[in-house]
Design an enzyme around this catalytic site. Structure first.
Site, PDB file in Angstrom:
ATOM      1  N   ARG A 173      22.254  42.411 -65.559  1.00 28.56           N
ATOM      2  CA  ARG A 173      22.082  42.440 -67.009  1.00 28.56           C
ATOM      3  C   ARG A 173      21.319  41.194 -67.468  1.00 28.56           C
ATOM      4  O   ARG A 173      21.278  40.181 -66.772  1.00 28.56           O
ATOM      5  CB  ARG A 173      23.443  42.493 -67.710  1.00 28.56           C
ATOM      6  CG  ARG A 173      24.295  43.702 -67.348  1.00 28.56           C
ATOM      7  CD  ARG A 173      25.646  43.632 -68.027  1.00 28.56           C
ATOM      8  NE  ARG A 173      26.488  44.785 -67.737  1.00 28.56           N
ATOM      9  CZ  ARG A 173      27.347  44.863 -66.728  1.00 28.56           C
ATOM     10  NH1 ARG A 173      27.485  43.820 -65.896  1.00 28.56           N
ATOM     11  NH2 ARG A 173      28.076  45.944 -66.531  1.00 28.56           N
ATOM     12  N   LYS A 197      30.703  41.173 -66.856  1.00 25.42           N
ATOM     13  CA  LYS A 197      31.585  41.353 -68.001  1.00 25.42           C
ATOM     14  C   LYS A 197      33.021  41.027 -67.616  1.00 25.42           C
ATOM     15  O   LYS A 197      33.472  41.347 -66.521  1.00 25.42           O
ATOM     16  CB  LYS A 197      31.497  42.789 -68.522  1.00 25.42           C
ATOM     17  CG  LYS A 197      30.164  43.123 -69.187  1.00 25.42           C
ATOM     18  CD  LYS A 197      30.189  44.509 -69.770  1.00 25.42           C
ATOM     19  CE  LYS A 197      28.893  44.814 -70.527  1.00 25.42           C
ATOM     20  NZ  LYS A 197      28.905  46.179 -71.106  1.00 25.42           N
ATOM     21  N   HIS A 272      16.423  45.974 -70.946  1.00 26.47           N
ATOM     22  CA  HIS A 272      17.523  46.598 -70.206  1.00 26.47           C
ATOM     23  C   HIS A 272      17.032  47.779 -69.374  1.00 26.47           C
ATOM     24  O   HIS A 272      17.695  48.213 -68.433  1.00 26.47           O
ATOM     25  CB  HIS A 272      18.603  47.060 -71.192  1.00 26.47           C
ATOM     26  CG  HIS A 272      19.939  47.299 -70.555  1.00 26.47           C
ATOM     27  ND1 HIS A 272      20.725  46.286 -70.055  1.00 26.47           N
ATOM     28  CD2 HIS A 272      20.630  48.447 -70.334  1.00 26.47           C
ATOM     29  CE1 HIS A 272      21.846  46.788 -69.561  1.00 26.47           C
ATOM     30  NE2 HIS A 272      21.810  48.095 -69.719  1.00 26.47           N
ATOM     31  N   ARG A 275      16.926  47.476 -65.620  1.00 22.15           N
ATOM     32  CA  ARG A 275      18.195  47.765 -64.947  1.00 22.15           C
ATOM     33  C   ARG A 275      18.321  49.265 -64.693  1.00 22.15           C
ATOM     34  O   ARG A 275      18.753  49.693 -63.622  1.00 22.15           O
ATOM     35  CB  ARG A 275      19.343  47.242 -65.815  1.00 22.15           C
ATOM     36  CG  ARG A 275      20.751  47.513 -65.300  1.00 22.15           C
ATOM     37  CD  ARG A 275      21.727  46.751 -66.187  1.00 22.15           C
ATOM     38  NE  ARG A 275      23.100  47.226 -66.112  1.00 22.15           N
ATOM     39  CZ  ARG A 275      24.001  46.783 -65.244  1.00 22.15           C
ATOM     40  NH1 ARG A 275      23.654  45.877 -64.346  1.00 22.15           N
ATOM     41  NH2 ARG A 275      25.233  47.237 -65.263  1.00 22.15           N
ATOM     42  N   HIS A 298      29.600  48.208 -62.724  1.00 25.87           N
ATOM     43  CA  HIS A 298      30.284  49.131 -63.627  1.00 25.87           C
ATOM     44  C   HIS A 298      31.755  49.238 -63.232  1.00 25.87           C
ATOM     45  O   HIS A 298      32.071  49.429 -62.055  1.00 25.87           O
ATOM     46  CB  HIS A 298      29.655  50.530 -63.560  1.00 25.87           C
ATOM     47  CG  HIS A 298      28.327  50.629 -64.228  1.00 25.87           C
ATOM     48  ND1 HIS A 298      27.403  51.619 -63.946  1.00 25.87           N
ATOM     49  CD2 HIS A 298      27.741  49.841 -65.180  1.00 25.87           C
ATOM     50  CE1 HIS A 298      26.327  51.441 -64.682  1.00 25.87           C
ATOM     51  NE2 HIS A 298      26.508  50.380 -65.443  1.00 25.87           N
ATOM     52  N   TYR A 307      23.196  58.461 -64.306  1.00 27.08           N
ATOM     53  CA  TYR A 307      21.943  58.433 -63.554  1.00 27.08           C
ATOM     54  C   TYR A 307      21.754  59.674 -62.694  1.00 27.08           C
ATOM     55  O   TYR A 307      20.643  59.956 -62.255  1.00 27.08           O
ATOM     56  CB  TYR A 307      21.886  57.175 -62.675  1.00 27.08           C
ATOM     57  CG  TYR A 307      21.817  55.905 -63.488  1.00 27.08           C
ATOM     58  CD1 TYR A 307      20.668  55.558 -64.179  1.00 27.08           C
ATOM     59  CD2 TYR A 307      22.919  55.064 -63.589  1.00 27.08           C
ATOM     60  CE1 TYR A 307      20.609  54.411 -64.945  1.00 27.08           C
ATOM     61  CE2 TYR A 307      22.870  53.904 -64.343  1.00 27.08           C
ATOM     62  CZ  TYR A 307      21.716  53.585 -65.021  1.00 27.08           C
ATOM     63  OH  TYR A 307      21.669  52.446 -65.781  1.00 27.08           O
TER      64      TYR A 307
END
Length: 326
Positions: A173, A197, A272, A275, A298, A307
């Site tokens: 990210r 995150k 983004h 990515r 994730h 995806y």
């Protein structure tokens, strides 16, 4: 909601290691709900006193007007549905409404866990249906055009190429890229340690071309520190701005957009999107979905599964071109 909001945000920061961006969004969402309660005409009680479980909706104004409070027990699913309907009337995007509703669910779940409430009033409010948007991405040819755009004649140019190469080679990210320190990079092994995150760390492999670009940048990185004329340089930061400080997310985004335009790709994607391109190209080449989930950081496989729609489109295109009876 002042007292309850502050306690909840402190919980998110101290126990859930929420990022400043997350805390900012949650604060905005809860304050917006608080404002709605004050003006919606819900049944109101006397002004809250210390120790009350009411949601404070305002202060005493200079003219002597007292903004009264709404008791927590008065907030039911109908009140939250009314809030959602009000957001729809104001033209707020469905994705933003879904996020605000998720904030309320989390907030009231916290209050239930703390014993302040018996039930979560937001639990019964359905999330608005969101349009299925496939993430925009570049083709391999477009990526190649992008990566030959920067010139390595000076330190900023070498830095820009290293940013683009690392972005596409690792799929990290924007916030993760700008948060990297020099010590997070293992040039010899071709690895980078990323803090994602929630403060979760992961190790991501980096391709040989990105490593080569990073080597060249590191060889000229000191020029950015020595050329600093004002401000305190940050020698630990991997990517530096022209003043020798850590490159900001906005600065990195501007760099990516500059070369997207210079390469002729144009505004097809946001930063983004690199990515998304990374994940899409891995999947099209046969990479395992679980592996891509780990590489992207994730927490849920469902986030990565979007995806697969892109991959299906690719397979259908190949089928239509190759099969004689397509």
């Amino acid at each position: 909601m002042l007292e309850q909001i502050e306690a909840y945000l402190l919980y998110l920061q101290a126990e859930r290691a929420a990022s400043p961006h997350t805390l900012k969004n949650y604060t905005i969402d809860l304050q917006q709900f608080r404002t709605f309660l004050r003006t919606s005409g819900l049944p109101q009680s006397e002004p809250a006193v210390s120790g009350s479980t009411g949601l404070t909706t305002g202060l005493i104004e200079p003219g002597g007007t007292v903004h009264r409070t709404v008791e927590l027990a008065e907030i039911d699913s109908l009140a939250i549905r009314a809030f959602v309907a009000d957001l729809h009337r104001k033209g707020i995007a469905r994705s933003s409404i879904a996020r605000k509703l998720a904030t309320l669910r989390s907030f009231f779940r916290y209050l239930c866990r703390e014993g302040v409430l018996q039930a979560n009033p937001a639990k019964l409010v359905p999330t608005p249906k969101l349009p299925k948007r496939l993430p925009a991405h570049l083709s391999v040819d477009e990526v190649d055009r992008l990566l030959v755009s920067p010139s390595e004649e000076d330190a900023p140019g070498a830095r820009d190429l290293a940013i683009l190469e690392l972005f596409y080679a690792s799929g990290i990210r924007l916030s993760e890229l700008t948060g990297l320190d020099v010590r997070d990079l293992d040039i010899r092994e071709g690895l980078v340690r990323v803090k994602g995150k929630g403060g979760k760390e992961r190790i991501v492999p980096v391709g040989s071309k990105a490593i080569a670009a990073l080597r060249r940048y590191l060889g000229r990185r000191s020029d950015l520190i020595q050329g600093s004329k004002r401000g305190a340089p940050e020698p630990m930061a991997l990517f530096l701005n022209r003043l020798g400080g850590r490159l900001s997310q906005r600065g990195a985004a501007r760099i990516v957009l500059k070369y997207l335009n210079r390469s002729g790709v144009g505004p097809k994607i946001t930063p983004h999107g690199l990515r998304h391109s990374y994940a899409t190209h891995l999947l099209q080449a046969g990479a395992d979905l679980r592996a891509i989930q780990e590489l992207l950081g994730h927490s849920r496989l469902s986030t990565t599964q979007r995806y697969t729609h892109l991959n299906l489109d690719h397979l259908m295109e190949v089928y239509d071109k190759a099969h004689p009876r397509a």
